[in-house]
Design an enzyme around this catalytic site. Structure first.
Site, PDB file in Angstrom:
ATOM      1  N   HIS A  34      37.646   3.522 -10.253  1.00 49.34           N
ATOM      2  CA  HIS A  34      38.225   2.344 -10.218  1.00 49.34           C
ATOM      3  C   HIS A  34      38.360   1.483 -11.744  1.00 49.34           C
ATOM      4  O   HIS A  34      37.398   1.233 -12.142  1.00 49.34           O
ATOM      5  CB  HIS A  34      37.927   1.384  -9.158  1.00 49.34           C
ATOM      6  CG  HIS A  34      38.066   1.870  -7.783  1.00 49.34           C
ATOM      7  ND1 HIS A  34      37.404   1.881  -6.938  1.00 49.34           N
ATOM      8  CD2 HIS A  34      39.379   2.624  -7.301  1.00 49.34           C
ATOM      9  CE1 HIS A  34      37.841   2.532  -5.519  1.00 49.34           C
ATOM     10  NE2 HIS A  34      38.860   3.090  -5.947  1.00 49.34           N
ATOM     11  N   GLU A  94      36.330  -1.789 -12.430  1.00 46.12           N
ATOM     12  CA  GLU A  94      35.023  -1.969 -12.132  1.00 46.12           C
ATOM     13  C   GLU A  94      34.098  -1.451 -13.280  1.00 46.12           C
ATOM     14  O   GLU A  94      33.518  -0.626 -13.583  1.00 46.12           O
ATOM     15  CB  GLU A  94      34.666  -1.226 -10.951  1.00 46.12           C
ATOM     16  CG  GLU A  94      35.724  -1.653  -9.813  1.00 46.12           C
ATOM     17  CD  GLU A  94      35.576  -0.508  -8.578  1.00 46.12           C
ATOM     18  OE1 GLU A  94      36.226  -0.899  -7.712  1.00 46.12           O
ATOM     19  OE2 GLU A  94      34.624   0.385  -8.529  1.00 46.12           O
ATOM     20  N   HIS A 102      30.212   1.770  -8.857  1.00 48.52           N
ATOM     21  CA  HIS A 102      31.458   1.064  -8.426  1.00 48.52           C
ATOM     22  C   HIS A 102      30.960  -0.446  -8.665  1.00 48.52           C
ATOM     23  O   HIS A 102      29.810  -0.626  -8.494  1.00 48.52           O
ATOM     24  CB  HIS A 102      32.231   1.391  -7.074  1.00 48.52           C
ATOM     25  CG  HIS A 102      32.718   2.664  -7.126  1.00 48.52           C
ATOM     26  ND1 HIS A 102      34.061   2.632  -6.995  1.00 48.52           N
ATOM     27  CD2 HIS A 102      32.338   3.811  -7.190  1.00 48.52           C
ATOM     28  CE1 HIS A 102      34.760   4.024  -6.847  1.00 48.52           C
ATOM     29  NE2 HIS A 102      33.417   4.523  -6.977  1.00 48.52           N
ATOM     30  N   GLU A 114      27.794   0.584  -4.794  1.00 46.85           N
ATOM     31  CA  GLU A 114      28.628  -0.768  -5.007  1.00 46.85           C
ATOM     32  C   GLU A 114      27.424  -1.686  -5.460  1.00 46.85           C
ATOM     33  O   GLU A 114      26.623  -2.084  -4.827  1.00 46.85           O
ATOM     34  CB  GLU A 114      29.079  -1.362  -3.809  1.00 46.85           C
ATOM     35  CG  GLU A 114      30.217  -0.357  -2.923  1.00 46.85           C
ATOM     36  CD  GLU A 114      31.270  -0.322  -3.648  1.00 46.85           C
ATOM     37  OE1 GLU A 114      31.559  -1.138  -4.740  1.00 46.85           O
ATOM     38  OE2 GLU A 114      32.377   0.267  -3.366  1.00 46.85           O
TER      39      GLU A 114
HETATM   40 ZN   LIG Z   1      35.339   1.025  -6.704  1.00 43.56          ZN
END
Ligand SMILES: [Zn+2]
Length: 336
Positions: free
Chosen positions: A60, A63, A157, A221
């Site tokens: 992504h 990020e 991420h 995350e």
């Molecule tokens: Zn992500």
């Protein structure tokens, strides 16, 4: 290695639309370095190693903190300030999204793996990239020396929304497997105290490497989305340290120093029709806990209420088309 560009990231961003011929180098310690494509770098020690390690970021594009961490680790490897004791494939996923500071340009890349790209428009850059990244990972594992016995993949991420639990890991579903103690130790060392166990096979990058190559893979995350240069990298010192230890060849501890709380998905929330109503507020943080009996969604006669044990919500997003996933409800597993 990066021509006139100062680092791995700048090179990846500047050459996103070019064809890169692979280039190779050998560092003074004997480490072999291969730049296979923009944002794809393999390093291999000249000593026997037992682990293939894939470290990916920027699937992504907005990020940015993990991208900055990977950029700096690669710079330190090339400057020989970071020891290399295992073979590592570093990946920066989506340079086009990074250029425009967006999560993605045409299609969410982290739904394109495990072969899902084959069902998409392969003319799209992100679709082509996902296919190529799968091939790079496949080749990386296929070219392992016989001494390698373990495959790890950490896909880094940051989340769009805040979280009651600042950092958490997602462990992809593979039939019959359990989260090993040494991976819990890696998470604890990375200051990650929460892991979400998926209960269905997915199409994320980490699902791909675990389903196809039996890697111990995680989507990590690590904090919240911020623009390049605005991250407080001190908040990421745990993962930075843990990755550097692994790259250097330090074995993982057998047991985690601190307990890691495991959650399992108990309900996948789906938008079922135009009349579907959602009772989780728009600004709910990930891992917000709801008491037994709380109404979560309703659609005419049908509804979902929290069961006998409290449940937490993650990834709530009711603004998706009918038939798509609007979030997950999780239940904590009892500590062993
Ligand atoms: Zn992500």
């Amino acid at each position: 290695m990066f021509g006139s560009y100062s680092n791995f990231l700048d090179h990846c961003l500047a050459t996103a639309d070019e064809t890169i011929e692979p280039s190779f180098d050998i560092l003074s310690a004997g480490t072999e370095v291969a730049l296979l494509d923009g944002g794809v770098l393999r390093v291999e020690p000249n000593t026997a190693c037992d682990t293939s390690l894939v470290i990916s970021c920027g699937v992504h594009g907005n990020e940015t903190a993990p991208i900055e961490i990977v950029r700096d680790i690669v710079s330190d490897v090339l400057a020989e300030e970071q020891k290399v004791g295992q073979r590592v494939l570093f990946i920066i996923g989506n340079p086009w999204a990074m250029q425009v500071a967006k999560r993605f340009v045409d299609v969410n890349m982290n739904r394109l793996f495990a072969g899902d790209w084959q069902h998409q428009d392969v003319g799209l850059k992100e679709v082509k990239r996902a296919a190529k990244l799968e091939a790079f990972v496949a080749n990386f594992f296929a070219s392992e020396p016989v001494t390698v016995t373990q495959r790890y993949h950490y896909d880094l991420h940051t989340a769009i929304r805040g979280s009651q639990r600042e950092r958490f890991a997602v462990y992809p579903f593979v039939e019959g497997r359990q989260l090993p103690a040494n991976q819990q130790a890696f998470l604890a060392r990375s200051d990650i105290d929460t892991v979400l166990l998926q209960r269905e096979a997915g199409n994320t990058f980490s699902s791909f490497s675990s389903l196809k190559y039996e890697a111990q893979s995680f989507t990590l995350e690590l904090g919240q989305v911020k623009p390049f240069g605005e991250n407080d990298l001190k908040r990421y010192s745990g993962i930075d340290y843990a990755l550097r230890e692994l790259i250097a060849g330090e074995p993982l501890p057998e047991q985690p120093k601190r307990p890691v709380t495991q959650f399992e998905v108990c309900h996948s929330i789906e938008v079922t029709s135009e009349h579907w109503e959602f009772f989780v507020p728009d600004d709910a943080l990930n891992f917000t806990e709801y008491a037994p009996g709380t109404l979560i969604w309703r659609d005419g006669e049908r509804e979902y209420r929290v069961g006998e044990q409290p449940e937490c919500i993650v990834f709530p997003n009711p603004k998706v088309p009918v038939g798509q996933r609007a979030g997950l409800m999780l239940r904590a597993l009892a500590a062993e």
